[in-house]
Design an enzyme around this catalytic site. Sequence first.
Site, PDB file in Angstrom:
ATOM      1  CG  ASP A  90      -1.807   1.021   1.183  1.00 19.92           C
ATOM      2  OD1 ASP A  90      -1.998   2.011  -0.021  1.00 19.92           O
ATOM      3  OD2 ASP A  90      -2.563   1.322   2.029  1.00 19.92           O
ATOM      4  CG  ASP A 150      -3.481   4.082  -3.682  1.00 22.44           C
ATOM      5  OD1 ASP A 150      -2.431   3.403  -2.846  1.00 22.44           O
ATOM      6  OD2 ASP A 150      -4.575   4.041  -3.449  1.00 22.44           O
TER       7      ASP A 150
END
Length: 437
Positions: free
Chosen positions: A112, A312
């Site tokens: 992440d 992301d």
Amino acid sequence: MMSHDMACKPALLTLAAVVISLLPPVTFATSPLGFRATITRAPQYPGNYSAAARRDGRRLASLSNATAGGARTSTGSSSRGLLQALVENGVGAYHMILSIGTPPLAFPAILDTGSDLTWTQCAPCTACFAQPTPLYDPAASSTFSSLPCASPPCQALPSAFRACNATGCAYDYRYTVGFTAGYLAADTIALGGASFPGIAFGCSTASGGDMDSASGIVGLGRGTLSLVSQLGVGRFSYCLRSDADAGASPILFGSLANVTGGKVQSTPLLQNPVARRGPYYYVNLTGITVGATDLPVAFGFTASGAGGVIVDSGTTFTYLADAGYAMVRQAFLSQMADVQTVSGAPYDFDLCFAAVAAGADVPVPRLVLRFAGGAEYAVPRRSYFDAVDERGSVACLLVLPTRGVSVIGNVMQMDLHVFYDLDGGAFSFAPVDCATL
Ligand SMILES: *[C@@H]1O[C@H](CO)[C@@H](O)[C@H](O)[C@H]1NC(C)=O
Ligand SMILES: *[C@@H]1O[C@H](CO)[C@@H](O)[C@H](O)[C@H]1NC(C)=O
Ligand SMILES: *[C@@H]1O[C@H](CO)[C@@H](O)[C@H](O)[C@H]1NC(C)=O
Ligand SMILES: *[C@@H]1O[C@H](CO)[C@@H](O)[C@H](O)[C@H]1NC(C)=O
Ligand SMILES: *[C@@H]1O[C@H](CO)[C@@H](O)[C@H](O)[C@H]1NC(C)=O
């Protein structure tokens, strides 16, 4: 700040070799400043496209809230929804393998780049989601320590879910569906062949949700708590494989991280002008081409720090702020006027076409993203247009509208070597077969 096993004095190497032979196999990186770890895809990736799109939606809603709030929420609620979405449902994610403790326990964690805190489930656990590896047991690790409330890592935890009490630095993220609660601790973390003592991480003792075979999250954001910041490496790169057999690919840190060759494209990494210490990797997306049409899109920041575009790995699909999205949508619609459209709502997508079932190879305009500094990304078709139902009868644009911040998700990062050069302030990428890295 960075410490490393390779710092062993030569005189200790023989002894180390003996000790190592008694421990689980550990291989050392060739350079003390560079190391390599492994990325795999969630077993069901991308699984149910609809479920992944819904999860993205929740992640994006809170992400936009957080960035729009600027300084007020940059260290406050910003990660709340991101983590919520991942805990709630881990579909559509990539995993990184890391080890924790002494002796080391390896586990897969969701990769992440949109959050900072690394965490895993810890024993004793009052409520845990099923995970593929044994629970990390602090009592079984000789290098474990809990972190006091006054410690810098605890102070770096977003205050919205930090709850210091006599136990120490507790955190408690509670949501409508998923939740995780525990305390901040420190232990040795090993990646590939390198190991680092005293890395702060979240020890979750109560969590609910479905992480799709991950045992936690690895936070690779830009904030002070992130693993990248704690390791002090200054740069990392990775490659996400698109192939269905989901073989492993590398994530490279420090001196091993770079992307080279004739096709490398680079663009500056930006800071949010309002929320400077947030976890997000902003890039300057200056234009989009659909087919032969150059669209005059703009994704700048507003005065409150809203807007912008981030890269992301924790988001699956790609999301463009409303005005820019509308132009992209219209360009696809007009250039695919002879293909029948169908409602995307049943699949949680927006622009969808019905022609795949007939076996017709739907002609789809090319999509090119252009970035400040001249970088261009000709997106492979599978990364922006694909069948979303089980029968393959409906194909959709894998780009969706959002409010606030725009997000380039992991599907659009597939088969690219992407390089986050924090020291150099640049984001670079090049198309590559990840298996060759
Ligand atoms: C996919 O996920 C959606 C939303 O979570 C659900 O309604 C649907 O039944 C799922 N489809 C399949 C084939 O599992
Ligand atoms: C976004 O902010 C609004 C106003 O503060 C709040 O009502 C809403 O619940 C937030 N949404 C998310 C997903 O955090
Ligand atoms: C501290 O907070 C954690 C998390 O809410 C809780 O589990 C623990 O019992 C608390 N400890 C004390 C001494 O209140
Ligand atoms: C990456 O490689 C390129 C080309 O070899 C080189 O010019 C550049 O300095 C390298 N960057 C880093 C951060 O090592
Ligand atoms: C993005 O790039 C454009 C074109 O080079 C430039 O005008 C703009 O100021 C840049 N935006 C930011 C936030 O740096």
